[in-house]
Design a protein around this motif. Structure first.
Motif, short mmCIF file in Angstrom:
data_model
loop_
_atom_site.label_atom_id
_atom_site.label_comp_id
_atom_site.label_asym_id
_atom_site.label_seq_id
_atom_site.Cartn_x
_atom_site.Cartn_y
_atom_site.Cartn_z
N GLN A 3 55.31 2.44 0.10
CA GLN A 3 55.45 2.59 1.55
C GLN A 3 54.42 3.56 2.13
O GLN A 3 54.08 3.46 3.31
CB GLN A 3 56.86 3.07 1.88
CG GLN A 3 57.93 2.01 1.66
CD GLN A 3 59.31 2.50 1.99
OE1 GLN A 3 59.52 3.69 2.19
NE2 GLN A 3 60.27 1.59 2.01
N ARG A 88 60.66 -3.46 10.41
CA ARG A 88 61.71 -3.66 9.40
C ARG A 88 61.38 -4.84 8.50
O ARG A 88 61.60 -4.79 7.28
CB ARG A 88 63.05 -3.89 10.09
CG ARG A 88 63.66 -2.65 10.74
CD ARG A 88 64.86 -3.02 11.57
NE ARG A 88 65.81 -3.82 10.83
CZ ARG A 88 66.78 -4.55 11.38
NH1 ARG A 88 66.91 -4.57 12.71
NH2 ARG A 88 67.61 -5.24 10.64
N GLN A 91 58.83 -3.78 5.98
CA GLN A 91 59.45 -3.00 4.90
C GLN A 91 60.18 -3.90 3.93
O GLN A 91 60.10 -3.72 2.70
CB GLN A 91 60.41 -1.98 5.49
CG GLN A 91 59.72 -0.84 6.23
CD GLN A 91 60.72 0.14 6.82
OE1 GLN A 91 61.92 -0.14 6.88
NE2 GLN A 91 60.23 1.29 7.25
N THR A 95 59.38 -4.39 0.01
CA THR A 95 60.41 -4.22 -1.02
C THR A 95 60.46 -5.42 -1.95
O THR A 95 60.57 -5.27 -3.18
CB THR A 95 61.78 -4.01 -0.36
OG1 THR A 95 61.74 -2.84 0.47
CG2 THR A 95 62.87 -3.83 -1.40
N THR A 99 59.60 -5.26 -5.89
CA THR A 99 60.65 -5.70 -6.82
C THR A 99 60.13 -6.80 -7.73
O THR A 99 60.34 -6.77 -8.95
CB THR A 99 61.87 -6.19 -6.03
OG1 THR A 99 62.35 -5.14 -5.18
CG2 THR A 99 62.99 -6.60 -6.98
N PRO A 197 73.15 -2.30 -1.63
CA PRO A 197 73.31 -1.73 -0.30
C PRO A 197 73.82 -2.76 0.68
O PRO A 197 73.68 -3.96 0.49
CB PRO A 197 71.88 -1.27 0.05
CG PRO A 197 70.99 -2.09 -0.83
CD PRO A 197 71.76 -2.32 -2.10
N ASN A 372 65.86 -3.60 3.02
CA ASN A 372 64.55 -2.95 2.94
C ASN A 372 64.59 -1.75 2.01
O ASN A 372 63.80 -0.82 2.13
CB ASN A 372 64.06 -2.52 4.33
CG ASN A 372 65.07 -1.65 5.04
OD1 ASN A 372 66.04 -1.17 4.46
ND2 ASN A 372 64.86 -1.43 6.33
N SER A 373 65.54 -1.79 1.06
CA SER A 373 65.62 -0.77 0.01
C SER A 373 65.85 -1.47 -1.32
O SER A 373 66.27 -2.64 -1.34
CB SER A 373 66.76 0.21 0.28
OG SER A 373 68.00 -0.47 0.34
N PRO A 374 65.54 -0.83 -2.45
CA PRO A 374 65.64 -1.50 -3.75
C PRO A 374 67.04 -2.03 -4.04
O PRO A 374 68.04 -1.40 -3.70
CB PRO A 374 65.24 -0.42 -4.75
CG PRO A 374 64.44 0.55 -3.96
CD PRO A 374 65.00 0.54 -2.59
N LYS A 377 68.74 0.39 -8.84
CA LYS A 377 68.35 1.81 -8.93
C LYS A 377 68.87 2.36 -10.25
O LYS A 377 70.03 2.17 -10.59
CB LYS A 377 68.93 2.62 -7.76
CG LYS A 377 68.31 2.27 -6.42
CD LYS A 377 68.85 3.17 -5.33
CE LYS A 377 68.22 2.84 -3.99
NZ LYS A 377 68.73 3.70 -2.90
#
Length: 378
Positions: A3, A88, A91, A95, A99, A197, A372-374, A377
């Motif tokens: 990012q 967004r 992003q 991601t 990934t 998420p 927009n997040s992994p 984790k």
């Protein structure tokens, strides 16, 4: 890391900042105009030079009518919303790219390990066949056959190692991390879905289409307000010749919409609104179809991963173990050992491929849902 350096995010951020500046710009009123005029100058006689002329200083102030400023701000606000959705989406795209890059790297590392193990087994099988031939317990054909298998495994190992290098280069290009590096990927072995998420609701494609409809509606309002002519007020002071006489100058001007009444601009904005509404419906249909397809792909990939990593893999490993023991003891022919090793390698590769398909399908589904997040984790 991705990012911080992704050009797509930098461009999206610049678009948001431009939209913010446009909001500020749309709320500004028109600038006044200061004018200075000199009449009856540069002539002859008493009008020679500038002394005998009339001098006028005036200030003109445009007055926007019809709610133009408010309509203009509405368009700017709608465009700012669209720019935020674009950020967004950028992003979420990044991601997905990262990934997929990590999934491919984790898979290539496992493929390389499988190829390395197969190469080592082929080496041992070659040496065992050579010893058997020297002891007179086997035909020289077995040694040649084992040598062919060893050479093929060596080629496969080199290909797998180059695939790892390529996958690492993709991660470096996206994240800027320096080589050498290692990744932690215990999640690659997980078939069952862990905690993810919360989704952002509707897909970003639908949200973006709705923002475009809102902006198109705001442009219709702006086009209608532009049809109302603006008024310009002028006030000033005039000095007459060489005397000290002065008088006020007042003016009022308004454009006459004779040739461009603004109806074409309104028609254009309405057509753009109809296009945006149609695009919103198309985005909804496409999103629904894409979600159904993505969910099906995830379910199919999960079933394939469970099958490939379950009894099939255990059976192939046990068959290869028995074949190795039997070949060393002279109970099984070489062809059975080669077939068992080939079946085990193919089963392991199929297991890695199935897990790769599963994680890639989950990442694509997450992108459709607006993550927009992994999704994993450690």
């Amino acid at each position: 890391k991705a990012q911080l350096q992704a050009p797509a995010l930098q461009g999206a951020d610049a678009a948001v900042r431009a939209a913010d500046a446009n909001i500020q710009l749309s709320g500004l009123r028109p600038n006044p105009t200061l004018s200075v005029e000199a009449e009856n100058v540069m002539g002859s006689g008493r009008y020679r030079g500038f002394g005998g002329g009339e001098k006028t200083a005036s200030l003109s102030m445009p007055l926007e009518l019809g709610g133009k400023r408010h309509a203009r701000m509405g368009v700017a606000q709608a465009e700012r919303t669209a720019a935020g959705i674009g950020a967004r989406a950028a992003q979420a795209d990044l991601t997905l790219q990262v990934t997929e890059a990590f999934v491919n790297l984790a898979a290539s590392e496992r493929h390389a390990q499988i190829a390395k193990t197969s190469h080592e087994l082929a080496e041992r099988a070659f040496h065992a066949a050579r010893e058997r031939v020297r002891a007179g317990k086997a035909s020289p054909i077995e040694e040649q056959r084992a040598d062919v298998l060893r050479i093929n495994m060596e080629v496969r190992l080199g290909k797998a190692e180059r695939a790892v290098e390529l996958a690492q280069s993709n991660v470096v290009r996206l994240t800027g991390v320096a080589k050498p590096f290692k990744i932690a990927s215990p999640w690659f072995e997980y078939v069952e879905r862990g905690e993810l998420p919360a989704a952002s609701g509707e897909g970003l494609a639908i949200v973006a289409a709705e923002a475009e409809v809102t902006a198109a509606a705001a442009r219709i309002v702006a086009a209608k307000s532009d049809r109302i002519p603006d008024v310009t007020l002028t006030a000033g002071m005039r000095r007459y010749g060489e005397t000290s006489d002065k008088a006020a100058v007042l003016g009022l001007s308004i454009p006459l919409p004779l040739f461009n009444p603004g109806t074409a601009a309104v028609s254009r904005s309405r057509a753009e609104y109809d296009r945006a509404v149609a695009g919103r419906r198309a985005a909804g249909l496409e999103f629904e179809q894409s979600m159904q397809q993505a969910n099906t792909e995830v379910a199919d990939a999960a079933a394939a991963a469970r099958a490939a990593n379950g009894p099939a893999l255990a059976a192939a490993e046990e068959a290869a173990r028995i074949a190795r023991l039997g070949y060393r003891e002279g109970k099984f022919p070489q062809l059975e050992l080669i077939e068992a090793e080939r079946s085990l390698a193919e089963t392991r590769q199929a297991s890695v491929d199935a897990l790769t398909e599963l994680h890639t399908a989950r990442a694509r589904l997450a992108r459709l849902q607006g993550f927009n997040s992994p999704i994993y984790k450690d």
